[in-house]
Motif scaffolding. Sequence first.
Motif, short mmCIF file in Angstrom:
data_model
loop_
_atom_site.label_atom_id
_atom_site.label_comp_id
_atom_site.label_asym_id
_atom_site.label_seq_id
_atom_site.Cartn_x
_atom_site.Cartn_y
_atom_site.Cartn_z
N UNK A 155 32.08 54.24 14.80
CA UNK A 155 32.95 53.20 15.35
C UNK A 155 33.59 52.36 14.25
N UNK A 156 32.83 52.07 13.22
CA UNK A 156 33.39 51.28 12.12
C UNK A 156 34.50 52.07 11.41
N UNK A 157 34.27 53.37 11.19
CA UNK A 157 35.30 54.19 10.55
C UNK A 157 36.57 54.22 11.41
N UNK A 159 37.60 51.90 13.49
CA UNK A 159 38.28 50.60 13.40
C UNK A 159 38.99 50.45 12.06
N UNK B 163 39.40 44.98 11.64
CA UNK B 163 38.53 46.11 12.00
C UNK B 163 37.06 45.66 12.04
N UNK B 167 34.64 45.65 15.43
CA UNK B 167 33.39 46.39 15.46
C UNK B 167 32.20 45.44 15.66
N UNK B 170 32.09 44.68 19.29
CA UNK B 170 31.63 45.82 20.08
C UNK B 170 30.11 45.93 20.03
N UNK B 171 29.54 45.82 18.83
CA UNK B 171 28.09 45.95 18.69
C UNK B 171 27.36 44.83 19.41
N UNK B 196 31.60 53.68 4.83
CA UNK B 196 32.65 54.43 5.53
C UNK B 196 33.94 54.55 4.71
#
Lengths: 205, 205
Positions: A155-157, A159, B163, B167, B170-171, B196
């Motif tokens: 998910x981080x990648x 974003x 970003x 994220x 989201x978490x 990442x």
Amino acid sequence: MSGSLRQRQKDDRRLRMIHAALELFDEHGFSEVGVADIAERIGMSYRTIYRYFPSKEDVLLGLVIEGNHAFLERVDERLGEGPLLVTFADAMTEALEELSERVGEDAIRRMSEQIDRVESVRARALLHSADMRDRLASLVERHPAYAPERHSEIHLAVEVFGAVSAEAQRRWRSAPPGRGSLADEFRAVMAGLPAVVPSSPEASA
Amino acid sequence: MSGSLRQRQKDDRRLRMIHAALELFDEHGFSEVGVADIAERIGMSYRTIYRYFPSKEDVLLGLVIEGNHAFLERVDERLGEGPLLVTFADAMTEALEELSERVGEDAIRRMSEQIDRVESVRARALLHSADMRDRLASLVERHPAYAPERHSEIHLAVEVFGAVSAEAQRRWRSAPPGRGSLADEFRAVMAGLPAVVPSSPEASA
């Protein structure tokens, strides 16, 4: 890209609608143009246009949605081959180069400017991007190369890739027309990324 | 944070409106609640609410907008002290911790859930975020520590920070309530960022 004649005819038709719409939006402004005007310009009935696009907003977003589909397909083919962010960037530059060859860089630019000009369309484009990021993350999560413990990283990648896209588009739009493609800007932004990310404690140790 | 009594009274009032609105949205759903209902719950006239917020969407976005203002102020105080992205993350975790102390982590969570539930509000929140990124970039560009040749880097750092924010949210939303703050998630996402981002050719050479 289906190779059937029927599919190619449909694609050509879609493209003619999008081109005509972009011309008309440029000439008269988005709010002044109706689906009937687009139909008239290319000698089709407006019902034909509605069969392809639910609204004129969708005509304007047509290339974005198409480009993003091509992007997802290419990601799917390449998953597991290297760092996620590199996979995303390679898939996107390829998809953009193909789109640009097919419709011309200028059409992509005009579309992008029109989207920015109309707040309701800009909001829809932002929602579409958020949706694309969700779909991209699901695509990667379902791939056997990525175990559940890597889901946060995925998910981080995704974003960060969204950040790269936004910045590539900003640079490309602020450059004079004809100076470099959107795909080139993607590459440049990717190359500049390590400079803005503070290195990990482990990496600098 | 103005210290004047008058300002504090205004802030308290705003907060009561936001809390009442969140309660009502939770109980009845966003679309079923009007500004008059919010007013009734806290014994104010609906004209008073309209003096603070142009619409019920704005009440819902009130904490987001307030948090972002506090964030910008803190960025302004710290600019030039370290890598941009670290400055942004530190300013945001501080602003979030202060907001959470004042209104409670639970209110922030409920607001965030409501925003996600209503597409029109979600679209407005996305437009607000895009606007915030523009303002953040302008703030940094105007600072004497950043020469014009660094403008591309600034914009990229701002997008990557967007970003990180997305994220972290989201978490935090997918964790069970009460388990860690949004500020903690920001720190965790920042720590995972180098993993990442493919390292630069220079760095790995």
